[in-house]
Scaffold this motif. Sequence first.
Motif, mmCIF file in Angstrom:
data_model
loop_
_atom_site.group_PDB
_atom_site.id
_atom_site.type_symbol
_atom_site.label_atom_id
_atom_site.label_comp_id
_atom_site.label_asym_id
_atom_site.label_seq_id
_atom_site.Cartn_x
_atom_site.Cartn_y
_atom_site.Cartn_z
ATOM 1 N N ILE A 19 42.510 40.168 26.634
ATOM 2 C CA ILE A 19 43.368 41.301 26.977
ATOM 3 C C ILE A 19 42.889 41.964 28.266
ATOM 4 O O ILE A 19 43.693 42.385 29.096
ATOM 5 C CB ILE A 19 43.381 42.315 25.816
ATOM 6 N N GLN A 20 41.584 42.048 28.440
ATOM 7 C CA GLN A 20 41.008 42.661 29.631
ATOM 8 C C GLN A 20 39.872 41.791 30.152
ATOM 9 O O GLN A 20 39.166 41.156 29.373
ATOM 10 C CB GLN A 20 40.483 44.067 29.333
ATOM 11 N N GLU A 21 39.736 41.783 31.470
ATOM 12 C CA GLU A 21 38.651 41.038 32.115
ATOM 13 C C GLU A 21 38.138 41.835 33.302
ATOM 14 O O GLU A 21 38.857 42.670 33.882
ATOM 15 C CB GLU A 21 39.130 39.663 32.599
ATOM 16 N N SER A 22 36.900 41.545 33.678
ATOM 17 C CA SER A 22 36.287 42.139 34.858
ATOM 18 C C SER A 22 35.590 41.029 35.627
ATOM 19 O O SER A 22 34.860 40.221 35.033
ATOM 20 C CB SER A 22 35.291 43.228 34.457
ATOM 21 N N TRP A 23 35.807 40.984 36.954
ATOM 22 C CA TRP A 23 35.293 39.892 37.779
ATOM 23 C C TRP A 23 34.583 40.439 39.005
ATOM 24 O O TRP A 23 34.965 41.478 39.554
ATOM 25 C CB TRP A 23 36.441 38.988 38.254
ATOM 26 N N ASP A 24 33.566 39.703 39.453
ATOM 27 C CA ASP A 24 32.974 39.870 40.781
ATOM 28 C C ASP A 24 33.481 38.733 41.654
ATOM 29 O O ASP A 24 33.224 37.553 41.365
ATOM 30 C CB ASP A 24 31.447 39.838 40.715
ATOM 31 N N VAL A 25 34.209 39.078 42.720
ATOM 32 C CA VAL A 25 34.857 38.084 43.579
ATOM 33 C C VAL A 25 34.213 38.127 44.959
ATOM 34 O O VAL A 25 34.072 39.204 45.546
ATOM 35 C CB VAL A 25 36.375 38.344 43.681
ATOM 36 N N ALA A 26 33.803 36.971 45.467
ATOM 37 C CA ALA A 26 33.203 36.854 46.810
ATOM 38 C C ALA A 26 33.856 35.682 47.536
ATOM 39 O O ALA A 26 33.180 34.772 48.015
ATOM 40 C CB ALA A 26 31.694 36.678 46.722
ATOM 41 N N LEU A 27 35.174 35.694 47.615
ATOM 42 C CA LEU A 27 35.900 34.580 48.220
ATOM 43 C C LEU A 27 35.654 34.489 49.722
ATOM 44 O O LEU A 27 35.591 33.398 50.281
ATOM 45 C CB LEU A 27 37.397 34.734 47.926
ATOM 46 N N VAL A 69 30.718 41.028 47.852
ATOM 47 C CA VAL A 69 31.191 40.988 46.475
ATOM 48 C C VAL A 69 32.103 42.176 46.219
ATOM 49 O O VAL A 69 31.766 43.312 46.573
ATOM 50 C CB VAL A 69 30.011 40.988 45.478
ATOM 51 N N GLN A 70 33.255 41.923 45.605
ATOM 52 C CA GLN A 70 34.202 42.961 45.240
ATOM 53 C C GLN A 70 34.502 42.855 43.746
ATOM 54 O O GLN A 70 34.590 41.759 43.206
ATOM 55 C CB GLN A 70 35.496 42.828 46.048
ATOM 56 N N ARG A 71 34.676 44.018 43.122
ATOM 57 C CA ARG A 71 34.927 44.063 41.683
ATOM 58 C C ARG A 71 36.441 44.119 41.427
ATOM 59 O O ARG A 71 37.165 44.921 42.020
ATOM 60 C CB ARG A 71 34.228 45.271 41.074
ATOM 61 N N ALA A 72 36.895 43.250 40.537
ATOM 62 C CA ALA A 72 38.308 43.199 40.152
ATOM 63 C C ALA A 72 38.417 43.476 38.660
ATOM 64 O O ALA A 72 37.735 42.839 37.854
ATOM 65 C CB ALA A 72 38.912 41.839 40.478
ATOM 66 N N LEU A 73 39.271 44.442 38.282
ATOM 67 C CA LEU A 73 39.521 44.797 36.890
ATOM 68 C C LEU A 73 40.913 44.337 36.509
ATOM 69 O O LEU A 73 41.899 44.719 37.157
ATOM 70 C CB LEU A 73 39.367 46.311 36.683
ATOM 71 N N LEU A 74 41.017 43.527 35.485
ATOM 72 C CA LEU A 74 42.292 42.950 35.056
ATOM 73 C C LEU A 74 42.627 43.463 33.658
ATOM 74 O O LEU A 74 41.920 43.163 32.687
ATOM 75 C CB LEU A 74 42.232 41.416 35.033
ATOM 76 N N ASP A 75 43.689 44.261 33.572
ATOM 77 C CA ASP A 75 44.176 44.763 32.293
ATOM 78 C C ASP A 75 45.504 44.071 32.020
ATOM 79 O O ASP A 75 46.571 44.540 32.427
ATOM 80 C CB ASP A 75 44.335 46.277 32.349
ATOM 81 N N MET A 76 45.422 42.933 31.331
ATOM 82 C CA MET A 76 46.627 42.136 31.095
ATOM 83 C C MET A 76 47.586 42.787 30.108
ATOM 84 O O MET A 76 48.781 42.475 30.109
ATOM 85 C CB MET A 76 46.238 40.744 30.598
#
Length: 946
Positions: free
Chosen positions: A581-589, A535-542
Motif C-alpha cells: 500500500i505504501q513504499e519509500s525509496w532512495d533514488v539516485a538515478l 540521493v533523493q527520497r520518494a514516498l509512494l502512497d498507492m
Amino acid sequence: MTTASPERTGQEAGGSESFDALRAELQQAATEFADGPDALEGILRGIVDDVDRAVREPLEIFPVCHHSPASAVAMARRLREKQPKTVYLELCEDMAPLLTELRNCRLPVAVQAFAGDIDGFPPEWAPLSVVAPITEASAEYQAIAYALDTPGVELVLVDRSSDHVFQWQARDERPAGPAGPDAGPGAAPAEEEAALHGDAVGVEIGDLRPRFAELEEHLLRHGRVRHWSEWWHQYVELPLGDSDHDTYRQVMLLIGSLFRRLAPGDAERVTVDEDRERYMWTRMREHLAASGTDPADCLYVCGAFHAASRVAEFGIDGTDTFEITPRSASSWQYGLIPSSHTAIEAQFGLASGSVSIAATQWAKNLRRTRVQPFRLAGQAGAKKPAKRAAAAAPAPAAAGGVPADRLTGFLQRPPVLDRLDEAELLGWSVDIVRAARKAGYLASTADAIAVFETSILLAGMRDRARPTPYDFQDAAVTCIEKDAVPGRRDVRRLVEIMMGGDRIGQVGYEALPPLARDVYDRLAPLGLRLQQRGVQRALLDMSARPELGACSDVLWILRHLMPHGTARPIMGERRLGERPIQESWDVALGTHQRALVELGYEGVSIEQVLEQRLRRTAYDPKATTATVLQAVEDATLYLRSRRLADELGQRALEVLATERSVDGAPEVLRRVRRLLAYYRTAEPVLPAWIESFVTTGYAHYCTLLPTAFTDEDATVAQVAAMLGFLFSMEGLALSLGCDRTQLELAFAQSHPQEPARVALLWAARVQLGQLTRADLRTRCDELLGNPLVVPAYPRYLSGFLHALEPVPQLVDFVVELVSSAFARLPDPVLLPWLPTLISTLRAGGADLAPLLIREAGRIFPGRLADLDAWVPPWLEGGEPALLPRPAAAGAGGAVLLAEHPAACDALAELLGCEGGWAAPGTNGRGVALAGRHPDTAAALEALLTG
C-alpha cells in the motif's frame, strides 16, 4: 632504440632547407657530447627529419595532446585563421553519428561504443566497451564544434573502428581497462566518480607520454617535479600557451618524434601504432579521392605521437598497400555517458587534479590570448560567446609555402620568467585556509601567510619565478595538514576542489537512448529531479494515488537491473501474491546515469531488458535448477508474465532432469514452496509445468537419495532439503500418479555411517511410520549410555536439528534430547562437550534454531521458582523408579489408613474395592491395598497431614 629512418636521404635530397641550420647544430652537439657521430646523431637528425616531413605535407597536420589547454587554444586560433572545409579527426570512425548529440549534454561526457553480444572475440572479453571522453578544454572538442556549427564544413573520423580496437588486441591478453593513477602522492579519486567509465578501453587523442621509463624518470628528476602531469604543465603548457601556430606545431612534432624514437622496442605495440597510422592515412586518401576536396582546404587533427609517423602510407602521396580488415559480427551500440575530471584521470593514468588544473589554465589562456573558442550552439553549461576577436595574422612562412624554422629559436630561447601574480597567489592562500577551516582544520591567518611564502620558496627551489598550482598544493599540505586529517578530505583534495573541483558531466534528455527517456517519463509522477546527482527520497502512497503503482513497478525493476544504490527500498517489499500500500525509496538515478545509458543498449524498455536477461540466465549452459526457478519467480514478481513464467518453468524441468547432484536442493525447496503457495491462491489450477516439476522432482530425488546419504560431497542440509521436498510434495505427487514404493525403496537402500546422517535417517523413518517415537527414544538413550558414543552426540543432534526441515513435528523430541543430555551427563563429560554442541548447532542449524527456542519456551516453566518442582512432559507416565520416592512410604500409608477407617472405606468405595476390615492384628485389606499402591498411600498421607 631506433635509428634514423631510411626515408631520410630522399627527404633531404628533394627537401627543404628551412631546417638545415638546426641539423648542423644538432650534428655538432652530437659530436661534442658523444665524441663523434654515432647513433645519437642519427636520433637527433631523425627527429628534425620527422618534423620537416610533417610540416611539408600538403595536407596540414595539427598535432595535439589530449586535454591540453595549449592545444585547445592553438586549435581554436588555427581554425579561425585557416577555416578548413574538411576536418579529419583521430577518433573511432563509427562514433561519428553520435557527435551531434553533444550539444544536448553538459561537458565533460564520453562517447561510448558498447557490445554486449560479441562474435569473433573470446567470450571472457564480453561486454566490450570503448569510451572517448571529451572536455571543453580539448582540441578535439574545438574541432567538433567548429565543424558541426560551420556551414559547408565536413567532419570525418578516420581512426580505426571500435571493433578494430579489440581485433588488434593480443588474443592471450585481456583488453586493457582503466589505467592506474599517475605516480605521485596525490589523493586517490573517489571510487564512484572514478568509475564513471566502468571497465571500458579508453580511446585518447594525443597520447603523448614517454614510453621509455628511464627517459620519464630523467625528465621528472631534472625538472624537479613529482609526476608527468606536473612536468607537462610546467615545460609544455605554459611555454606554448600563447605561442604562434608554427612554433606550437613544430614543438609538438618534435616532442612526438622524440618520444617515438626513444620508445622501447615492443613489437606488438609498435605494430598497433603503425597500423593505426596506416589506417588513418588510407581513410583520408579514400575520402579525398571520393570527394575531390583540395588537400590545402583540409586539416588533420591527431596526436603528436602519430603526427611524426614514418610509415610508407604517410601523406597524400603515400602507398595504398594497407588492407583494412572487415569488422566482426558483433553488434555494437553507441551512446553518450557522463564523464568527470576524476574519471578521465583514472582512465588515462593522469595525476589527481590535473584535468581540473588544465580547465583552470584553459580559462586563463583565453583571457590572456583573447582567442574566441568554439562552442556548440545550445551546449548545456556553456557560457554565452563573447564578441569575436580579430584573427591574428598568419605567421610568416619560408619561400615556397613551407613554414620557417621556429624550433631553433624556441630551443635557444631562455625560459620566460613570468612575474609573480601576488593577487592570485594571495587569493589562493586565503581560499584554502577558509576551506580547511570548514573541513575541521585549525587553520588561521598565519597559515595563509605561511602558504603564500612557502609557495614562493618552493617555486624558487624548482627554478620557477611564478608558483604553479602544484607548488601551491605542496605548500598547503606542508603548512596546514601537518600530520593529521581531521575530516574526510585532506588538504590536497581541498586544493583540487578550490582549483575547479571534479566537474561531472551530464547527458541531456534528448541525447539519451529511448529506454532511458522512457524511464524518466514513467517516473515523472514522483516529482523528483531525476537527472540530478545524489540521493533523493520518494514516498509512494498507492492507496491515495493509485497511479504511483506504475512508478513502483519501474523502481523494483530498476533495483533488479541497475547497480546497488540506484533504487533502494526503505519501506515496503514485494512478494508473490502481495501488493504493498505504501513504499519509500532512495533514488539516485542521476548518479548512475552511465549504467542507465548502457541499459538502453540492450532494449527499448526495461521490461524487455529484464525478459532478455532472465532468458539468458535460464538458458545459460551453467544454469542450475535453483537459478532457473529464481528466474521464474522474478518473471512472475516483476513482469507478471504467465507466458514467460511457463516457458522458464519448462526450462527448470529440463535442467532438473539432467542434474546429478543435490547442491541446490535447499534453494529448490524454498522456491518451489513459494511458487506452489502463490499458484494455489492466485490461479484456479496449477500450471502444467509445476505439476510435472513435482512428479519429476519426486522421482529424481528418490533416485538420488541413497547416494546422497553416503556422498561426502553432499551436506546434511542438502540431504534434509531433499527429504523436505519428498515429504512436503508427497501428497501432490501421489495425486498426480507417483508411486510411494519409490520412496520406500530409496530408504531401504540408504545406509549412512556418519552420525548426523544416521540421525536424519531415523527421523525420516519416524515420518514414514517405520519407526515409533518410543523406539527412537530408546536408541537415543543407548547413545547417551555408551561412553564411546557420547563425544559424537552433538553430531547426532545436528542431524536431528536438520530433520526439522522435512519432519517439523519432531521439534519437541529434539528439545527432549538436548534436555536429557544435560540431565544425565556428568559435568566432566558435559563441560568439554558444550563448545562442540554450540558450534555444531550454530554452523549446521542456524535457520532451524528458532524452532527449538520457541518449543523450549513452550515446554519449560516461565519462572525460575517453578523449575525445582517441574516434571518434564516426556517423563510423565514413565517408569516409577525414575521419580523421587520418600523412604518407607508404604508403611506410613498403612498406619495412616488403619487410624482412619472411615476415610479408608470411602476411598475403597471410590476405587471400586469390595470387602470389609480384617480383625485387628491381621494383615487386612487396607494394609494390603496400601502395600500394592505405595504412591497413592504416600499422596494420601501428604494430603491428610498437610
